[in-house]
Write a protein that holds these residues in place. Structure first.
Motif, PDB file in Angstrom:
ATOM      1  N   ILE A 198       7.162  25.430  16.803  1.00  0.00           N
ATOM      2  CA  ILE A 198       6.347  26.595  16.468  1.00  0.00           C
ATOM      3  C   ILE A 198       5.119  26.640  17.367  1.00  0.00           C
ATOM      4  CG2 ILE A 198       4.973  25.393  14.714  1.00  0.00           C
ATOM      5  CD1 ILE A 198       5.001  28.015  13.078  1.00  0.00           C
ATOM      6  N   TYR A 199       4.724  27.848  17.715  1.00  0.00           N
ATOM      7  CA  TYR A 199       3.409  28.076  18.310  1.00  0.00           C
ATOM      8  C   TYR A 199       2.609  28.750  17.225  1.00  0.00           C
ATOM      9  CZ  TYR A 199      -0.351  30.347  20.888  1.00  0.00           C
ATOM     10  OH  TYR A 199      -1.583  30.776  21.312  1.00  0.00           O
ATOM     11  N   HIS A 200       1.505  28.146  16.807  1.00  0.00           N
ATOM     12  CA  HIS A 200       0.819  28.620  15.618  1.00  0.00           C
ATOM     13  C   HIS A 200      -0.688  28.563  15.813  1.00  0.00           C
ATOM     14  CE1 HIS A 200       0.579  28.415  10.900  1.00  0.00           C
ATOM     15  NE2 HIS A 200       0.116  29.556  11.400  1.00  0.00           N
ATOM     16  N   THR A 201      -1.314  29.717  15.702  1.00  0.00           N
ATOM     17  CA  THR A 201      -2.771  29.801  15.655  1.00  0.00           C
ATOM     18  C   THR A 201      -3.133  30.411  14.305  1.00  0.00           C
ATOM     19  OG1 THR A 201      -2.936  32.046  16.539  1.00  0.00           O
ATOM     20  CG2 THR A 201      -2.775  30.237  18.143  1.00  0.00           C
ATOM     21  N   ASP A 202      -4.399  30.695  14.082  1.00  0.00           N
ATOM     22  CA  ASP A 202      -4.803  31.290  12.807  1.00  0.00           C
ATOM     23  C   ASP A 202      -4.280  32.718  12.641  1.00  0.00           C
ATOM     24  OD1 ASP A 202      -6.120  28.994  12.110  1.00  0.00           O
ATOM     25  OD2 ASP A 202      -8.082  29.701  12.802  1.00  0.00           O
ATOM     26  N   THR A 203      -3.904  33.346  13.747  1.00  0.00           N
ATOM     27  CA  THR A 203      -3.463  34.741  13.680  1.00  0.00           C
ATOM     28  C   THR A 203      -2.065  34.963  14.241  1.00  0.00           C
ATOM     29  OG1 THR A 203      -4.519  35.171  15.822  1.00  0.00           O
ATOM     30  CG2 THR A 203      -5.820  35.630  13.831  1.00  0.00           C
ATOM     31  N   GLU A 204      -1.489  33.971  14.912  1.00  0.00           N
ATOM     32  CA  GLU A 204      -0.188  34.145  15.545  1.00  0.00           C
ATOM     33  C   GLU A 204       0.745  32.994  15.194  1.00  0.00           C
ATOM     34  OE1 GLU A 204      -1.070  36.237  19.752  1.00  0.00           O
ATOM     35  OE2 GLU A 204      -2.014  34.278  19.508  1.00  0.00           O
ATOM     36  N   PHE A 205       2.018  33.311  15.034  1.00  0.00           N
ATOM     37  CA  PHE A 205       3.018  32.269  14.808  1.00  0.00           C
ATOM     38  C   PHE A 205       4.357  32.755  15.354  1.00  0.00           C
ATOM     39  CE2 PHE A 205       2.282  34.825  11.028  1.00  0.00           C
ATOM     40  CZ  PHE A 205       3.533  35.324  10.717  1.00  0.00           C
ATOM     41  N   ILE A 206       5.029  31.875  16.062  1.00  0.00           N
ATOM     42  CA  ILE A 206       6.311  32.211  16.641  1.00  0.00           C
ATOM     43  C   ILE A 206       7.053  30.907  16.924  1.00  0.00           C
ATOM     44  CG2 ILE A 206       5.357  32.269  19.003  1.00  0.00           C
ATOM     45  CD1 ILE A 206       7.407  34.428  19.679  1.00  0.00           C
ATOM     46  N   GLY A 207       8.352  30.917  16.756  1.00  0.00           N
ATOM     47  CA  GLY A 207       9.122  29.720  17.057  1.00  0.00           C
ATOM     48  C   GLY A 207      10.344  29.589  16.162  1.00  0.00           C
ATOM     49  N   SER A 208      11.311  28.817  16.622  1.00  0.00           N
ATOM     50  CA  SER A 208      12.553  28.657  15.868  1.00  0.00           C
ATOM     51  C   SER A 208      12.323  27.936  14.546  1.00  0.00           C
ATOM     52  CB  SER A 208      13.576  27.885  16.709  1.00  0.00           C
ATOM     53  OG  SER A 208      13.061  26.605  17.074  1.00  0.00           O
ATOM     54  N   ALA A 264      12.413  28.434   8.516  1.00  0.00           N
ATOM     55  CA  ALA A 264      11.761  28.440   7.204  1.00  0.00           C
ATOM     56  C   ALA A 264      11.852  29.832   6.583  1.00  0.00           C
ATOM     57  CB  ALA A 264      10.295  28.015   7.342  1.00  0.00           C
ATOM     58  N   TYR A 265      11.607  30.854   7.381  1.00  0.00           N
ATOM     59  CA  TYR A 265      11.634  32.237   6.886  1.00  0.00           C
ATOM     60  C   TYR A 265      13.039  32.644   6.443  1.00  0.00           C
ATOM     61  CZ  TYR A 265      11.370  37.336   6.948  1.00  0.00           C
ATOM     62  OH  TYR A 265      11.447  38.660   6.605  1.00  0.00           O
ATOM     63  N   SER A 266      14.049  32.320   7.250  1.00  0.00           N
ATOM     64  CA  SER A 266      15.413  32.758   6.935  1.00  0.00           C
ATOM     65  C   SER A 266      16.007  31.999   5.760  1.00  0.00           C
ATOM     66  CB  SER A 266      16.319  32.585   8.170  1.00  0.00           C
ATOM     67  OG  SER A 266      16.422  31.219   8.544  1.00  0.00           O
ATOM     68  N   ASN A 267      15.524  30.776   5.497  1.00  0.00           N
ATOM     69  CA  ASN A 267      16.053  29.992   4.386  1.00  0.00           C
ATOM     70  C   ASN A 267      15.385  30.320   3.059  1.00  0.00           C
ATOM     71  OD1 ASN A 267      18.191  27.962   5.067  1.00  0.00           O
ATOM     72  ND2 ASN A 267      16.737  27.488   6.702  1.00  0.00           N
ATOM     73  N   ILE A 290       6.606  22.716   8.918  1.00  0.00           N
ATOM     74  CA  ILE A 290       6.335  24.133   8.726  1.00  0.00           C
ATOM     75  C   ILE A 290       6.694  24.536   7.297  1.00  0.00           C
ATOM     76  CG2 ILE A 290       6.865  26.478   9.512  1.00  0.00           C
ATOM     77  CD1 ILE A 290       7.918  25.002  12.148  1.00  0.00           C
ATOM     78  N   GLY A 291       5.796  25.278   6.653  1.00  0.00           N
ATOM     79  CA  GLY A 291       6.067  25.770   5.316  1.00  0.00           C
ATOM     80  C   GLY A 291       5.898  27.277   5.241  1.00  0.00           C
ATOM     81  N   TYR A 296      10.283  27.730   1.690  1.00  0.00           N
ATOM     82  CA  TYR A 296      11.066  26.688   2.357  1.00  0.00           C
ATOM     83  C   TYR A 296      10.149  25.881   3.265  1.00  0.00           C
ATOM     84  CZ  TYR A 296      15.384  24.567   4.111  1.00  0.00           C
ATOM     85  OH  TYR A 296      16.394  23.692   4.400  1.00  0.00           O
ATOM     86  N   ILE A 297      10.336  24.561   3.265  1.00  0.00           N
ATOM     87  CA  ILE A 297       9.550  23.656   4.105  1.00  0.00           C
ATOM     88  C   ILE A 297      10.502  22.909   5.015  1.00  0.00           C
ATOM     89  CG2 ILE A 297       8.036  21.627   4.116  1.00  0.00           C
ATOM     90  CD1 ILE A 297       7.001  22.554   1.378  1.00  0.00           C
ATOM     91  N   THR A 298      10.216  22.925   6.309  1.00  0.00           N
ATOM     92  CA  THR A 298      11.121  22.300   7.263  1.00  0.00           C
ATOM     93  C   THR A 298      10.338  21.672   8.415  1.00  0.00           C
ATOM     94  OG1 THR A 298      13.139  22.679   8.575  1.00  0.00           O
ATOM     95  CG2 THR A 298      11.451  24.408   8.632  1.00  0.00           C
ATOM     96  N   ARG A 299      11.042  21.315   9.439  1.00  0.00           N
ATOM     97  CA  ARG A 299      10.439  20.734  10.645  1.00  0.00           C
ATOM     98  C   ARG A 299      11.076  21.402  11.848  1.00  0.00           C
ATOM     99  NH1 ARG A 299      10.492  14.256  12.338  1.00  0.00           N
ATOM    100  NH2 ARG A 299       9.952  14.543  14.551  1.00  0.00           N
ATOM    101  N   GLY A 300      10.248  21.797  12.833  1.00  0.00           N
ATOM    102  CA  GLY A 300      10.808  22.453  14.002  1.00  0.00           C
ATOM    103  C   GLY A 300       9.729  22.896  14.968  1.00  0.00           C
TER     104      GLY A 300
END
Length: 280
Positions: free
Chosen positions: A120-130, A135-138, A8-9, A114-118
């Motif tokens: 995620i539920y990710h579509t072209d319009t939605e993203f959610i996950g630890s 990545a966002y908090s770092n 995830i980036g 930030y680029i990490t691994r973890g």
């Protein structure tokens, strides 16, 4: 619908709020140009081309799905990208984030991320996950190439050690080689580093051509002018009244000055190669 383990980036444009405010009052980048600039982060067209042609970076590397489960969501001044956990997947994601950074650098725009691994539920319009949350908090805590012990928020896209370890241990020579071209280690952390691309290289007698020192020095001078122009562009978008913004810009200026030194050394090498051989 499920959470997946992915790379995830998260990449964010710095100083975007000020750019928008300037655009609104007609003193900055016009709105059409501002929107066009945001496309440098990535667009649906990027993904459609990728779905059609498949992996192009390290095309022989192992993958789970031909499309690498690559997802991209660009919103306002940031982009979230994710890809499957595979050698081809990790280098695709690194390549995309690096491309966004270098393309915006050429406009004088600084990025952080930030680029990490973890998970995620990710579509072209939605993203959610630890994984996304990490990545966002770092992103605001990036310390790559810090100049003071307590400095945080440097203008680079940091790569989580877990991603670096995966690349190191994946056994894929192409992925390792390309990764080394995209990043730089400051002794403590690793981050995307686009500046080494800003260096002119020449070949001696390549493809049967005669070495032309004048031509080579002219091309090197063009690179030098490009770097000087980038330095000016970076400072244009910096809020001089904000010490934090100025410190961030100084990071880019330092890196660009280092590339100017490379240009100087290149000129010295061309001059040396042009010296006549001593006669007996």
């Amino acid at each position: 619908m499920e959470f997946k383990e992915k790379f995830i980036g998260f990449v964010d444009i710095l100083g975007f709020k000020k750019m928008v405010e300037a655009a609104e009052v007609g003193t900055g980048i016009p709105l059409p140009e501002l929107l066009e600039m945001l496309k440098k982060l990535g667009s649906p067209e990027d993904r459609s081309k990728f779905n059609k042609y498949g992996p192009t970076i390290c095309s022989e590397s192992k993958y789970l799905r031909r499309d690498l489960d690559f997802r991209l969501t660009q919103t306002s001044d940031c982009v979230i990208v994710s890809s499957e956990v595979s050698p081809a997947g990790v280098i695709k994601l690194i390549n995309h984030c690096w491309g966004a950074v270098i393309n915006l650098l050429q406009k004088g725009i600084m990025c952080r991320g930030y680029i990490t691994r973890g998970k995620i539920y990710h579509t072209d319009t939605e993203f959610i996950g630890s994984g996304y949350q990490e990545a966002y908090s770092n992103e605001p805590k990036v310390t790559a190439f810090k100049r003071e012990a307590d400095e945080r928020g440097t203008p680079f896209v940091e790569v989580d050690p877990v991603v670096c370890y995966y690349v190191r241990d994946c056994g894929d020579k192409c992925v390792k080689e390309m990764f080394s071209r995209y990043v730089k280690d400051d002794g403590e952390v690793t981050a995307l580093f686009p500046f080494q691309r800003l260096a002119y290289s020449f070949m001696i007698g390549g493809f049967g051509q005669k070495f032309d020192p004048g031509k080579e020095k002219s091309s090197n001078q063009n690179m030098r002018l490009l770097i000087e122009n980038l330095k000016e562009r970076v400072m244009v978008f910096v809020d001089k009244s904000n010490p934090s913004a100025v410190r961030k810009a100084e990071h880019y200026i330092k890196a660009l000055n280092a590339q100017l030194e490379v240009c100087d050394r290149t000129d010295e090498m061309i001059n040396m190669l042009n010296y006549p051989f001593p006669s007996r």
